[in-house]
Design a protein around this motif. Structure first.
Motif, mmCIF file in Angstrom:
data_model
loop_
_atom_site.group_PDB
_atom_site.id
_atom_site.type_symbol
_atom_site.label_atom_id
_atom_site.label_comp_id
_atom_site.label_asym_id
_atom_site.label_seq_id
_atom_site.Cartn_x
_atom_site.Cartn_y
_atom_site.Cartn_z
ATOM 1 N N THR A 1 0.887 -1.169 0.000
ATOM 2 C CA THR A 1 0.000 0.000 0.000
ATOM 3 C C THR A 1 0.925 1.218 0.000
ATOM 4 O O THR A 1 1.147 1.843 1.028
ATOM 5 C CB THR A 1 -0.940 0.029 1.227
ATOM 6 N N VAL A 2 1.475 1.515 -1.159
ATOM 7 C CA VAL A 2 2.442 2.605 -1.284
ATOM 8 C C VAL A 2 1.825 3.833 -1.955
ATOM 9 O O VAL A 2 2.550 4.759 -2.303
ATOM 10 C CB VAL A 2 3.698 2.140 -2.066
ATOM 11 N N THR A 3 0.500 3.846 -2.105
ATOM 12 C CA THR A 3 -0.306 4.872 -2.772
ATOM 13 C C THR A 3 -0.075 4.826 -4.279
ATOM 14 O O THR A 3 0.917 4.260 -4.757
ATOM 15 C CB THR A 3 -0.052 6.306 -2.255
ATOM 16 N N GLU A 4 -0.963 5.447 -5.019
ATOM 17 C CA GLU A 4 -0.898 5.374 -6.477
ATOM 18 C C GLU A 4 0.456 5.836 -7.005
ATOM 19 O O GLU A 4 1.009 5.242 -7.930
ATOM 20 C CB GLU A 4 -2.021 6.225 -7.090
ATOM 21 N N LYS A 5 1.005 6.885 -6.411
ATOM 22 C CA LYS A 5 2.249 7.447 -6.936
ATOM 23 C C LYS A 5 3.450 6.556 -6.667
ATOM 24 O O LYS A 5 4.486 6.693 -7.318
ATOM 25 C CB LYS A 5 2.486 8.834 -6.333
ATOM 26 N N GLY A 6 3.325 5.607 -5.726
ATOM 27 C CA GLY A 6 4.463 4.776 -5.349
ATOM 28 C C GLY A 6 4.860 3.729 -6.370
ATOM 29 O O GLY A 6 5.913 3.103 -6.237
ATOM 30 N N TYR A 7 4.038 3.559 -7.412
ATOM 31 C CA TYR A 7 4.338 2.541 -8.417
ATOM 32 C C TYR A 7 5.060 3.105 -9.629
ATOM 33 O O TYR A 7 5.434 2.361 -10.534
ATOM 34 C CB TYR A 7 3.039 1.833 -8.836
ATOM 35 N N CYS A 8 5.219 4.428 -9.669
ATOM 36 C CA CYS A 8 5.990 5.090 -10.734
ATOM 37 C C CYS A 8 5.444 4.740 -12.117
ATOM 38 O O CYS A 8 6.200 4.412 -13.043
ATOM 39 C CB CYS A 8 7.476 4.728 -10.648
ATOM 40 N N LEU A 9 4.122 4.804 -12.261
ATOM 41 C CA LEU A 9 3.487 4.496 -13.530
ATOM 42 C C LEU A 9 3.218 5.770 -14.313
ATOM 43 O O LEU A 9 2.990 6.835 -13.750
ATOM 44 C CB LEU A 9 2.163 3.749 -13.309
ATOM 45 N N GLY A 10 3.223 5.641 -15.637
ATOM 46 C CA GLY A 10 2.889 6.759 -16.491
ATOM 47 C C GLY A 10 1.393 6.867 -16.692
ATOM 48 O O GLY A 10 0.604 6.085 -16.142
ATOM 49 N N ALA A 11 0.971 7.831 -17.515
ATOM 50 C CA ALA A 11 -0.455 8.046 -17.752
ATOM 51 C C ALA A 11 -1.115 6.840 -18.400
ATOM 52 O O ALA A 11 -2.324 6.627 -18.244
ATOM 53 C CB ALA A 11 -0.652 9.281 -18.626
#
Length: 476
Positions: free
Chosen positions: A124-134
């Motif tokens: 549970t690292v929040t959405e930004k924690g996965y380093c995904l693009g748009a």
């Protein structure tokens, strides 16, 4: 006041539930990244229930971004209090977290990931924690991913990102001859397991092609969704917990009594018997996920941005605003529900009524400002996907665009007042906030939607409605 710890459990009042198992016999079968409030309110509580039957599923927490959780829980032997908020609050001490590691202990993190007892690594690292693009794939231009790729060129490298740690840990397991693991994402991302699987294999292919093949062959990344409203911890909660337990707890957690955790029945090895804690194992998670993301998280964000613009503080305050509560219900029933395919056994109309009742629960002080964090990461999943589908189907989008308009006004107010915001794109958002059309042009948030004339016009109408003090861009 005496601190909560293994040595002081016996001092708890009988009304406070405590671990019903011998913690000294528990082994760590789970490594969890991001042991913040969300995890400790949900997954850790479920594993705590399971440990009463099976001691092999304790948790090693890993906090990559701060020492706060480790500093709070280590003196407490990993114990903390969970307050279940209802007409009457129930208090329960959770014992499933055995220890919390930080980025300052890379050898210990790697050892935990590569331990024979570890069968699940969750996050549970929040959405930004996965380093995904748009587009939902790994963003190789992200500074943390670029740093991990560079670091991997050295022997015994230490990752910085969560995805980097996955690759590093799975690489170590492969080299040690250990079996693959189940990687269980519990964050609010559509198709979260599949997205993490694709991202992990993509990074592994750049770092170690053999490990990438091994991950694809031996590991499982089930989709999952978790639902329960979890307000942030504050001093008021700490004081209530101290009064109820007679012990000091540095970081208690609170959530509503309702909880739902649905996991795709797709495991690399043994599946923990979490059904004893009410967990649902399903062949398909997407319908549950879509219902929750769209009918709970989407309206949550709408209440947050519109409510903050009306000077409100909590979700319960927003629901006490009759005009705003009525808007939220129309948004859910008329604009979001048509995009949701109900999973078997779920009555959407009743689900919406239940969500509205949960929002209005006066025992839960869920700050709108907390929900408003990371809007650039949350809104694409919570509202923009629904908007795209509505446009494709020829349905009205004016109500769907109103929360986006409220977010743009939220950004503009922050920029004008010189305030910062909690968002990984804070700098470019605030720099563009004076001209909302420039924010809509940010493809990393809106993709092609920002160029759609119908959407732009609906957002403009929403801004005009909000500036006029109205919550409807359409005729009533």
């Amino acid at each position: 006041m005496t601190r909560l710890s293994a040595n002081t459990l016996a001092a708890l009042p009988a009304a406070v539930a405590q671990p019903q198992y011998d913690r000294t016999a528990v082994k760590a079968g789970v490594v969890h990244f991001g042991p913040g409030a969300f995890h400790r309110a949900h997954q850790a509580a479920a594993f705590d229930t399971l440990l009463a039957q099976d001691p092999r599923w304790g948790i090693t927490g890993v906090s990559l971004n701060s020492r706060g959780v480790a500093d709070a829980l280590t003196p407490q032997d990993g114990l903390y209090t969970l307050a279940l908020l209802d007409a009457e609050t129930e208090y329960r001490v959770i014992g499933s977290i055995l220890k919390v590691l930080t980025k300052d202990e890379p050898e210990a993190i790697l050892a935990a990931l590569a331990h024979a007892d570890t069968r699940i690594v969750s996050s549970t690292v929040t959405e930004k924690g996965y380093c995904l693009g748009a587009d939902g794939t790994l963003d190789f231009a992200h500074p943390a991913i670029k740093a991990d790729v560079e670091a991997s060129k050295t022997e015994g490298w230490t990752p910085g990102s969560f995805t980097g740690w996955l690759v590093r840990g799975l690489q170590a397991r492969r080299l040690a001859g250990l079996p693959g693991m189940t990687v269980l994402c519990c964050d609010n991302l559509t198709d979260n397991g599949r997205k993490l699987e694709v991202a992990t294999i993509a990074l592994a292919e750049v770092i170690d092609a053999e490990t990438a093949r091994w991950i694809a062959e031996t590991c499982a990344f089930p989709n999952a969704m978790v639902d329960s409203i979890t307000p942030a911890t504050d001093d008021a909660l700490r004081n209530r917990v101290a009064e109820a337990t007679g012990l000091e707890d540095a970081w208690p957690i609170q959530r509503e009594r309702f909880t739902q955790w649905v996991i795709e029945d797709r495991f690399a090895g043994e599946r923990p018997a979490l059904d004893v804690a009410g967990v649902t194992f399903a062949s398909e998670v997407r319908p549950f996920e879509a219902a929750k993301l769209r009918l709970l998280n989407g309206p949550h964000s709408a209440l947050a941005y519109i409510g903050l613009g009306r000077g409100l503080e909590t979700v319960a305050d927003a629901m006490a605003d009759r005009e705003l509560a009525a808007f939220a219900e129309r948004l859910m029933r008329d604009d979001i529900a048509p995009s949701v395919v109900a999973p078997p056994g779920l009555d959407l109309s009743r689900y919406i009524s239940d969500v509205l009742a949960r929002f209005a629960n006066p025992a839960i002080r869920h700050l709108l400002s907390q929900i408003a964090w990371d809007g650039s990461q949350k809104l694409p999943y919570r509202l923009l996907d629904t908007t795209r589908e509505a446009l494709a189907a020829g349905r009205p989008i004016e109500r769907l665009a109103l929360p986006i308009a409220a977010w743009l006004r939220f950004l503009a107010a922050a920029a004008e007042e010189g305030r910062t915001i909690t968002d990984p794109l804070a700098a470019p958002l605030l720099e563009r906030a004076g001209d909302w059309r420039r924010v809509l042009a940010m493809r990393e948030v809106f993709g092609e939607l920002g160029n759609d004339t119908r959407f732009v016009e609906a957002v403009e109408a929403g801004i005009a409605a909000l500036e006029a003090g109205r919550l409807e861009a359409l005729p009533a």
